[in-house]
Design a protein around this motif. Sequence first.
Motif, PDB file in Angstrom:
ATOM      1  N   GLN A  18       0.833  -1.200   0.000  1.00 58.36           N
ATOM      2  CA  GLN A  18       0.000   0.000   0.000  1.00 58.36           C
ATOM      3  C   GLN A  18       0.870   1.253   0.000  1.00 58.36           C
ATOM      4  N   LEU A  19       2.017   1.179   0.669  1.00 55.47           N
ATOM      5  CA  LEU A  19       2.931   2.321   0.745  1.00 55.47           C
ATOM      6  C   LEU A  19       3.792   2.445  -0.501  1.00 55.47           C
ATOM      7  N   THR A  20       4.291   1.327  -1.010  1.00 54.49           N
ATOM      8  CA  THR A  20       5.204   1.341  -2.165  1.00 54.49           C
ATOM      9  C   THR A  20       4.822   0.191  -3.104  1.00 54.49           C
ATOM     10  N   PRO A  21       3.814   0.404  -3.965  1.00 53.92           N
ATOM     11  CA  PRO A  21       3.250  -0.709  -4.739  1.00 53.92           C
ATOM     12  C   PRO A  21       4.211  -1.412  -5.688  1.00 53.92           C
ATOM     13  N   ARG A  22       5.241  -0.727  -6.184  1.00 58.25           N
ATOM     14  CA  ARG A  22       6.177  -1.376  -7.105  1.00 58.25           C
ATOM     15  C   ARG A  22       7.558  -1.577  -6.470  1.00 58.25           C
ATOM     16  N   ALA A  23       7.622  -1.598  -5.157  1.00 59.65           N
ATOM     17  CA  ALA A  23       8.897  -1.869  -4.501  1.00 59.65           C
ATOM     18  C   ALA A  23       9.412  -3.239  -4.929  1.00 59.65           C
TER      19      ALA A  23
END
Length: 341
Positions: A18-23
Motif C-alpha cells: 500500500q505504501l510502495t506498490p512497485r517496490a
Amino acid sequence: MPHESVDEKDLELINALQLTPRASWAQLGRALALDPVTVARRWQRLTEAGLAWVTCVVGPSLHSEFCMAYIEIECVPDRLDDTATALSAEPQVRYVHHLTGLYGLLAVAALRTPAEVSGYLRGLVGRLPGVRAYRAEMRTVGYSEPSRWRLRSLERTQQRALEADRAPSATVGGARVDAVDRELYRLLHEDGRMSYAELTERAGISEPTARRRVKRLLAHRLLRLRCEMAQSLSGWPDSAVLWASVAPQHLEATARSLTAVPDVRLCCALTGERNLLLMVWLRSLGDLPRLEATITERSRHLTIVDRAACLHTVKQMGRLLDSEGRSIGHVPPDVEVFPNI
C-alpha cells in the motif's frame, strides 16, 4: 486459500505494498525481515487466491479532465443481480455496490464530459431491463480516495525503511499522454506490479522506454498505483455509505477535517442537496452510530441526511469481487478517460 492461512507477515506485506506498490522484492524483504524469494512467493499466493492485488488508476493530475457520476439505481427485485452484472461489465463503471434501502445499487462511472454522462444515463442505465428508476449526481471535488486507506500492520521503523527507498516525485504538470501511455495504463490496471520485461513485450516497446514512461507517469501523478485487498481480510469487514449536507461556505473545511478520520475511505463533494458523500469501512455495523457521532462532532455545519449499509461490492476499480471481497475477474478500463493533454 482460506483466510486462516493468512498470517501477520502477509498483512505486513499488503501494508508495505500500500505504501510502495512497485517496490522490489529485495526492498520489501529488508523492511519485513524476509528473504526476497519468500516475499515473492507470499505475494503470488495472495494474488492467486484473489486476496490482494495491485492495480493502477488515473492520477490526481487528470481528475479535472473527466466526470465522475454517482448513480443510485432502484431495481426490479428479481433483476438486481442481472443489473449489477450488466453494469459491472461496462469499462466506464468503476464501482458497483449493492446497498440497503430503496436504491439497491450504487454505480460510479467515469466519462469525459457532462454530455457523455447524460448519454450514458439515458442510453444505457435507463434502458437496462431491471432498472425501475435512477438518480445521479456529479462529483465536484475529491478530498480523499481509497488508495489512501491503510492497514496498520507495519511498525514505524518498517515504514521508514520503505519510505527511504521511495523515489522522489517530479514536478506535477507538463507531461503529455499518448497511445503508448494508454497501453501502459491498461497493462498496469491489470497488474500494477507487472514486470518491465512483460510490459516491454506486451506494449511493443523497449525496456528502457517502459521504465522511463512508467516512472514519468507516476512521478507526474498522471497514474497512481494502489494495493487492494479482500475487505473480509482487512479487519474492517463491513462498510457503509453516508450522504451529508453541508453549507457551501463550510464544505471545504468540513471535508478536509473528515479525511483524517481513519475509517473514512472515500470523501467527495457532490452536486445536489446531499453534497458530501463518505464511504466508510467498519469493524462491525454496530460501530456505525459511533462513527456518525465522531463525524458530526467534528463539524457543527454537517448534517447526515441518509445512510446505507453496503451488502456486497460487486465491482471495485475494474475488479469483479465475490461476497468475501476476493478478486474473481478483471474488466479492462476505458482508456479514453486518460486524455491527451
